[in-house]
Scaffold this motif. Structure first.
Motif, mmCIF file in Angstrom:
data_model
loop_
_atom_site.group_PDB
_atom_site.id
_atom_site.type_symbol
_atom_site.label_atom_id
_atom_site.label_comp_id
_atom_site.label_asym_id
_atom_site.label_seq_id
_atom_site.Cartn_x
_atom_site.Cartn_y
_atom_site.Cartn_z
ATOM 1 N N ILE A 245 1.041 -1.378 0.246
ATOM 2 C CA ILE A 245 -0.245 -0.407 -0.479
ATOM 3 C C ILE A 245 1.002 1.345 0.187
ATOM 4 N N GLU A 246 2.313 1.237 0.427
ATOM 5 C CA GLU A 246 2.715 1.985 0.229
ATOM 6 C C GLU A 246 3.007 3.379 -1.143
ATOM 7 N N SER A 247 3.463 1.603 -1.427
ATOM 8 C CA SER A 247 4.296 2.018 -2.733
ATOM 9 C C SER A 247 3.057 2.460 -3.562
ATOM 10 N N PRO A 248 2.053 1.829 -3.803
ATOM 11 C CA PRO A 248 0.581 2.225 -4.557
ATOM 12 C C PRO A 248 0.208 3.629 -4.362
ATOM 13 N N HIS A 249 0.886 4.485 -2.867
ATOM 14 C CA HIS A 249 0.674 5.580 -2.677
ATOM 15 C C HIS A 249 0.925 7.059 -3.394
ATOM 16 N N GLY A 250 2.046 6.781 -3.236
ATOM 17 C CA GLY A 250 2.719 7.596 -4.370
ATOM 18 C C GLY A 250 3.251 7.735 -5.772
ATOM 19 N N HIS A 251 2.540 5.437 -6.694
ATOM 20 C CA HIS A 251 1.820 6.063 -7.464
ATOM 21 C C HIS A 251 0.051 7.228 -7.870
ATOM 22 N N LEU A 252 -0.540 6.518 -7.107
ATOM 23 C CA LEU A 252 -1.322 7.754 -6.858
ATOM 24 C C LEU A 252 -1.366 9.090 -6.898
ATOM 25 N N LYS A 253 -0.555 9.190 -5.646
ATOM 26 C CA LYS A 253 -0.319 10.638 -5.671
ATOM 27 C C LYS A 253 0.755 11.561 -7.143
ATOM 28 N N SER A 254 0.709 10.350 -7.377
ATOM 29 C CA SER A 254 2.107 10.967 -8.775
ATOM 30 C C SER A 254 1.341 11.390 -9.710
ATOM 31 N N GLN A 255 0.233 10.245 -9.874
ATOM 32 C CA GLN A 255 -1.302 9.756 -11.423
ATOM 33 C C GLN A 255 -2.403 11.517 -10.981
ATOM 34 N N LEU A 256 -2.136 11.819 -9.446
ATOM 35 C CA LEU A 256 -2.763 12.831 -9.238
ATOM 36 C C LEU A 256 -2.273 14.218 -9.634
ATOM 37 N N GLU A 257 -1.336 14.112 -9.576
ATOM 38 C CA GLU A 257 -0.884 15.783 -10.048
ATOM 39 C C GLU A 257 -0.347 15.510 -11.207
ATOM 40 N N ARG A 285 -7.622 3.629 -12.941
ATOM 41 C CA ARG A 285 -6.858 2.437 -12.508
ATOM 42 C C ARG A 285 -7.561 1.330 -12.343
ATOM 43 N N ASN A 286 -8.559 1.474 -11.894
ATOM 44 C CA ASN A 286 -9.222 0.881 -11.458
ATOM 45 C C ASN A 286 -9.378 -0.311 -13.365
ATOM 46 N N ARG A 287 -9.744 0.088 -13.599
ATOM 47 C CA ARG A 287 -10.049 -0.603 -15.268
ATOM 48 C C ARG A 287 -9.217 -1.487 -16.067
ATOM 49 N N ARG A 288 -8.021 -1.371 -15.346
ATOM 50 C CA ARG A 288 -7.067 -1.892 -15.623
ATOM 51 C C ARG A 288 -6.525 -2.805 -15.386
ATOM 52 N N VAL A 289 -7.283 -2.803 -14.107
ATOM 53 C CA VAL A 289 -7.367 -5.042 -13.588
ATOM 54 C C VAL A 289 -8.859 -4.834 -13.065
ATOM 55 N N SER A 290 -9.234 -5.132 -14.401
ATOM 56 C CA SER A 290 -10.395 -5.106 -13.742
ATOM 57 C C SER A 290 -11.069 -6.417 -13.942
ATOM 58 N N ASP A 291 -10.294 -7.532 -15.199
ATOM 59 C CA ASP A 291 -10.021 -8.909 -14.660
ATOM 60 C C ASP A 291 -10.169 -9.357 -13.501
ATOM 61 N N LYS A 292 -8.722 -8.748 -13.212
ATOM 62 C CA LYS A 292 -7.960 -10.237 -11.879
ATOM 63 C C LYS A 292 -9.134 -9.467 -10.457
ATOM 64 N N TYR A 293 -9.644 -8.321 -10.817
ATOM 65 C CA TYR A 293 -10.578 -7.789 -9.741
ATOM 66 C C TYR A 293 -12.160 -9.081 -9.773
ATOM 67 N N ALA A 294 -12.382 -8.935 -11.417
ATOM 68 C CA ALA A 294 -14.177 -10.245 -11.663
ATOM 69 C C ALA A 294 -13.343 -11.147 -10.610
#
Length: 497
Positions: A245-257, A285-294
């Motif tokens: 979760i710590e590493s995705p923090h950075g990815h999410l905030k970078s994408q937001l910026e 971001r979630n649309r890219r993993v929709s198959d795994k999420y299903a």
């Protein structure tokens, strides 16, 4: 060529090409004869190790390596090559030449590989679908503003590492239980189910950190019981244990910026617009993993019928100033509630005011800075009372808070400077009252402010004529024409009686 020895490099090149080509082609690519190639294939030709075992120049570190550098490396494993280089340049210039920096760095790297202490190892994890959900708070450094006002906020981030599906919610206060409870329950609802285990860091809203035991707070224990998941946490002060979760923090905030920069502005009209903007980024971001999420969604436990409590309750009495105070913040409420005892449900982003079991008002929550007080005052709550005594506006403690925007503040500065004291108060109160009646607060403020820039203050009647539309209330009358026979029945004996 005859009489020329085959080098180790030629043997390596030959063996590389021999895996995909014939003996003749591999030999040609390596620059050797077919006969030599046959000997190599039969292991008759062994690479010759003709590397020299002597130095061709004087060792530039000989005078300082064993006596100075090695003791430093043995004494502290965290010393960097740059730090040692700076020390040698400052205190051992008679023995060390700064031009040997690269030689020093290579020698330190080799020494640590041979004699240094053990390093931390990253153990890649295998995550089962539906097993784990991780959540944490993270601060947003992007300079987001709401109507040009800086927005202090953070994100509650929930993620299921098996599929990579995530949820993010804008949090306006600190890492409180209300924020955590609201965020995790909304995440469960958005995910469509509950994982077997939910992992966090040592949140004070969830754990009693002053003890060594993994004791839950009472409210967090109720949340765990209600949803039926197993609560775990990482070791205190070791955030990298929540790496998923710590590493995705950075990815999410970078994408937001990046999205904010592409948008071309950090300013949003309302909080709701900004929250929708963040939700769209997470959905992208979630649309890219929709198959795994299903696949993972089918492994989640079903949600309970109702949500758990994600608020705190407070009983407050409305003061004679039509305000209540909670968490060092003063809120205005409709004046009809003065003297009433209200049940206030305090959420992370709002307050719900209840009179008995009836919801009477919802207010946006405001957070006071540390050691300070704050206000959330709306003129809509008290303007009807203020119209009856408009002169109270000038010296009211809430005067500046009653002005809803910068336009109205500019209007007050102008009328206060150009009209008599009583006239200025009367004008401002009537203008605010008109803003409530017409429902055109922003348009009215812009109109008057624009007129002021031209040194023309519009009269209240002029504003009413333009913004106050009074709907006509003409009753609809239906006239029914009676038949002549109905009249004859009213005459005794008929028409010829």
């Amino acid at each position: 060529m005859p009489g020329t020895r085959i080098t180790d490099q030629q043997v390596t090149i030959y063996m590389k090409h021999r895996k995909r080509n014939s003996q003749v082609i591999a030999a040609a690519k390596a620059g050797i004869s077919e006969r030599s190639a046959r000997r190599i294939d039969k292991l008759d030709e062994q690479p010759l190790s003709n590397k020299r075992q002597w130095r061709t120049r004087i060792d530039p570190l000989e005078s300082i390596w064993d006596s100075i550098v090695v003791p430093l490396l043995q004494g502290d494993a965290t010393l960097t090559p740059v730090g040692i280089f700076d020390h040698l340049c400052e205190f051992h210039t008679d023995k060390f030449n700064p031009s040997s920096r690269r030689t020093l760095e290579r020698r330190i790297h080799k020494w640590r590989a041979l004699y240094g202490s053990s390093k931390e190892v990253v153990f890649l994890q295998t995550h089962e679908y539906g097993l784990l959900g991780m959540c944490d708070f993270t601060h947003v450094k992007s300079p987001v503003t709401i109507a040009s006002e800086p927005l202090k906020h953070m994100l509650f981030h929930y993620r299921m590492p098996a599929s990579g599906w995530a949820y993010a919610q804008v949090i306006y206060g600190g890492e409180s239980f209300a924020a955590f409870s609201d965020g995790v329950q909304n995440a469960f609802k958005a995910a469509g189910g509950v994982p077997k285990e939910v992992r966090t860091d040592s949140l004070s809203a969830a754990y009693r950190n002053h003890t060594n035991d993994n004791d839950f707070t009472e409210r967090f224990n109720e949340l765990v019981t209600h949803y039926g998941f197993k609560a775990t946490r990482n070791n205190r002060g070791i955030a990298h244990e929540n790496g998923a979760i710590e590493s995705p923090h950075g990815h999410l905030k970078s994408q937001l910026e990046q999205a904010l920069k592409i948008r071309g502005s950090y300013d949003f009209q309302t909080r709701e617009v900004y929250e929708s903007f963040v939700a769209d980024i997470v959905a992208r971001r979630n649309r890219r993993v929709s198959d795994k999420y299903a696949v993972e969604q089918r492994q989640l436990h079903a949600l309970p019928r109702t949500m758990s409590v994600n608020y705190t309750e407070h009983y407050l009495t409305v003061s004679r100033t039509s305000t209540i105070s909670l968490k060092r913040v003063t809120y205005s409420v409709p004046s009809r509630l003065i003297g009433s005892r209200l049940l206030v449900r305090l959420y992370d982003n709002r307050l719900e005011l209840r009179y008995g079991s009836d919801l009477v008002q919802t207010l946006a929550r405001v957070y006071a800075s540390k050691g300070c007080r704050a206000r959330n005052i709306s003129y809509l709550h008290v303007i009807d009372a203020l119209v009856k005594k408009p002169l109270a506006f000038r010296y009211s403690q809430l005067r500046d808070d009653l002005l809803p925007s910068d336009n109205y503040k500019a209007i007050w500065e102008y009328v206060n400077a150009h009209l008599l004291a009583d006239e200025a108060s009367y004008y401002m109160v009537k203008l605010l009252h008109l803003a409530k009646q017409s429902g055109c607060e922003r348009q009215l403020g812009r109109f008057v402010a624009a007129s002021i820039t031209q040194r023309q203050l519009p009269a209240i009647r002029e504003c009413e004529a333009q913004f106050l539309v009074i709907a006509s209330n003409i009753p609809t009358i239906t006239i029914k024409q009676h038949s002549l026979s109905a009249y004859s029945s009213m005459i005794p004996g008929g028409l010829h009686g």
